[in-house]
Write a protein that holds these residues in place. Structure first.
Motif, mmCIF file in Angstrom:
data_model
loop_
_atom_site.group_PDB
_atom_site.id
_atom_site.type_symbol
_atom_site.label_atom_id
_atom_site.label_comp_id
_atom_site.label_asym_id
_atom_site.label_seq_id
_atom_site.Cartn_x
_atom_site.Cartn_y
_atom_site.Cartn_z
ATOM 1 N N MET A 1 -6.875 -15.343 9.881
ATOM 2 C CA MET A 1 -6.978 -15.363 11.215
ATOM 3 C C MET A 1 -7.805 -14.099 11.736
ATOM 4 S SD MET A 1 -4.009 -15.147 14.361
ATOM 5 C CE MET A 1 -3.121 -16.117 13.409
ATOM 6 N N ASN A 2 -8.775 -14.252 12.393
ATOM 7 C CA ASN A 2 -9.817 -13.069 12.812
ATOM 8 C C ASN A 2 -9.263 -12.507 13.870
ATOM 9 O OD1 ASN A 2 -10.496 -14.700 14.821
ATOM 10 N ND2 ASN A 2 -12.633 -15.234 14.235
ATOM 11 N N ALA A 3 -9.876 -11.338 14.521
ATOM 12 C CA ALA A 3 -9.156 -10.464 15.654
ATOM 13 C C ALA A 3 -9.387 -11.155 16.790
ATOM 14 C CB ALA A 3 -9.858 -9.225 15.598
ATOM 15 N N SER A 4 -10.321 -11.950 17.250
ATOM 16 C CA SER A 4 -10.440 -12.494 18.322
ATOM 17 C C SER A 4 -9.409 -13.547 18.716
ATOM 18 C CB SER A 4 -11.848 -13.273 18.665
ATOM 19 O OG SER A 4 -12.175 -14.194 17.698
ATOM 20 N N SER A 5 -9.029 -14.552 17.728
ATOM 21 C CA SER A 5 -7.906 -15.287 17.807
ATOM 22 C C SER A 5 -6.691 -14.918 17.752
ATOM 23 C CB SER A 5 -7.959 -16.689 16.610
ATOM 24 O OG SER A 5 -7.709 -15.929 15.466
ATOM 25 N N ARG A 6 -6.407 -13.602 17.084
ATOM 26 C CA ARG A 6 -5.054 -13.082 17.168
ATOM 27 C C ARG A 6 -5.165 -12.469 18.555
ATOM 28 N NH1 ARG A 6 -5.436 -10.727 12.527
ATOM 29 N NH2 ARG A 6 -6.996 -8.893 12.955
ATOM 30 N N HIS A 7 -6.225 -11.694 19.185
ATOM 31 C CA HIS A 7 -6.025 -11.355 20.253
ATOM 32 C C HIS A 7 -5.769 -12.347 21.448
ATOM 33 C CE1 HIS A 7 -6.685 -8.493 23.759
ATOM 34 N NE2 HIS A 7 -7.563 -9.359 24.359
ATOM 35 N N ALA A 8 -6.332 -13.585 21.318
ATOM 36 C CA ALA A 8 -6.126 -14.547 22.303
ATOM 37 C C ALA A 8 -4.636 -15.205 22.202
ATOM 38 C CB ALA A 8 -7.086 -15.705 21.984
ATOM 39 N N ARG A 9 -4.245 -15.174 21.123
ATOM 40 C CA ARG A 9 -2.751 -15.761 20.934
ATOM 41 C C ARG A 9 -1.784 -14.808 21.406
ATOM 42 N NH1 ARG A 9 -1.541 -18.035 14.883
ATOM 43 N NH2 ARG A 9 0.513 -18.068 15.902
ATOM 44 N N GLN A 10 -2.151 -13.256 21.393
ATOM 45 C CA GLN A 10 -1.439 -12.451 21.957
ATOM 46 C C GLN A 10 -1.343 -12.264 23.624
ATOM 47 O OE1 GLN A 10 -2.563 -8.524 21.284
ATOM 48 N NE2 GLN A 10 -0.762 -7.429 21.933
ATOM 49 N N ILE A 12 -1.819 -15.222 25.205
ATOM 50 C CA ILE A 12 -1.193 -16.591 25.442
ATOM 51 C C ILE A 12 0.400 -16.152 25.508
ATOM 52 C CG2 ILE A 12 -0.768 -18.788 24.836
ATOM 53 C CD1 ILE A 12 -3.762 -19.190 24.436
ATOM 54 N N ARG A 13 0.831 -15.654 24.620
ATOM 55 C CA ARG A 13 2.157 -15.084 24.445
ATOM 56 C C ARG A 13 2.586 -14.397 25.669
ATOM 57 N NH1 ARG A 13 1.702 -14.454 19.064
ATOM 58 N NH2 ARG A 13 1.322 -12.235 19.184
ATOM 59 N N GLN A 14 1.824 -13.595 25.948
ATOM 60 C CA GLN A 14 2.385 -12.548 26.984
ATOM 61 C C GLN A 14 2.588 -13.523 28.562
ATOM 62 O OE1 GLN A 14 -0.661 -9.517 27.120
ATOM 63 N NE2 GLN A 14 0.468 -8.263 25.777
ATOM 64 N N ARG A 15 1.509 -14.253 28.641
ATOM 65 C CA ARG A 15 1.406 -15.095 29.833
ATOM 66 C C ARG A 15 2.625 -15.989 29.959
ATOM 67 N NH1 ARG A 15 -4.989 -16.921 30.151
ATOM 68 N NH2 ARG A 15 -5.840 -14.932 30.910
ATOM 69 N N THR A 16 2.902 -16.765 28.590
ATOM 70 C CA THR A 16 3.917 -17.651 28.534
ATOM 71 C C THR A 16 5.195 -17.069 28.968
ATOM 72 O OG1 THR A 16 2.523 -18.733 27.063
ATOM 73 C CG2 THR A 16 5.081 -19.307 26.968
ATOM 74 N N ARG A 17 5.615 -15.832 28.339
ATOM 75 C CA ARG A 17 6.749 -15.131 28.688
ATOM 76 C C ARG A 17 6.947 -14.810 29.922
ATOM 77 N NH1 ARG A 17 5.638 -10.306 26.423
ATOM 78 N NH2 ARG A 17 5.755 -11.069 24.121
ATOM 79 N N THR A 18 5.851 -14.289 30.784
ATOM 80 C CA THR A 18 5.841 -13.911 32.048
ATOM 81 C C THR A 18 5.997 -14.999 32.860
ATOM 82 O OG1 THR A 18 4.227 -12.182 31.527
ATOM 83 C CG2 THR A 18 4.305 -12.870 33.843
ATOM 84 N N GLN A 19 5.394 -16.282 32.799
ATOM 85 C CA GLN A 19 5.638 -17.383 33.484
ATOM 86 C C GLN A 19 6.877 -18.299 33.231
ATOM 87 O OE1 GLN A 19 3.737 -18.522 35.995
ATOM 88 N NE2 GLN A 19 2.408 -16.639 35.590
ATOM 89 N N ARG A 20 7.493 -17.874 32.002
ATOM 90 C CA ARG A 20 8.837 -18.548 32.004
ATOM 91 C C ARG A 20 9.876 -17.660 32.794
ATOM 92 N NH1 ARG A 20 8.491 -19.909 25.672
ATOM 93 N NH2 ARG A 20 7.647 -21.843 25.934
#
Length: 112
Positions: A1-10, A12-20
């Motif tokens: 996994m490269n840095a850009s996809s790791r950052h994108a997943r991070q 998405i995780r933050q947005r999901t946590r906040t929205q839930r």
């Protein structure tokens, strides 16, 4: 996994946590102080710190939350849940220093 996809997943995780957290508050009408802080965009560790500070503000103001029971591992624990209006009242009194906490306090104050 490269840095850009790791950052994108991070992100998405933050947005999901906040929205839930925000949807849970909207659905139930009340939540713990930590859940309110997560809905304001903080990480769980930062949210616990802000929640403990907000508890002091709530105690000063004499605000009483709704008693509830929650699962804490394998046992039950007594907690208090607060409405967005009660949290906004406490956020006005709360005076954080860290920049992330200042923005979270502003969001909490506007949430009501």
């Amino acid at each position: 996994m490269n840095a850009s996809s790791r950052h994108a997943r991070q992100i998405i995780r933050q947005r999901t946590r906040t929205q839930r957290a925000a949807q849970r508050i909207q659905r139930r009408g009340n939540a713990s102080l930590t859940t309110h802080a997560i809905a304001a965009g903080l990480t769980p560790a930062e949210a616990r710190t802000v929640a403990s500070s907000l508890r002091r503000s709530i105690k000063k103001l004499g605000i009483h939350g709704t008693p509830a029971r929650t699962h804490a591992g394998r046992r039950m624990r007594d907690t208090l849940r607060y409405t967005p209006a009660q949290v906004a009242q406490a956020a006005v009194v709360y005076r954080p220093r860290k920049a992330a906490y200042v923005t979270a306090a502003a969001k909490l104050a506007l949430a009501a």
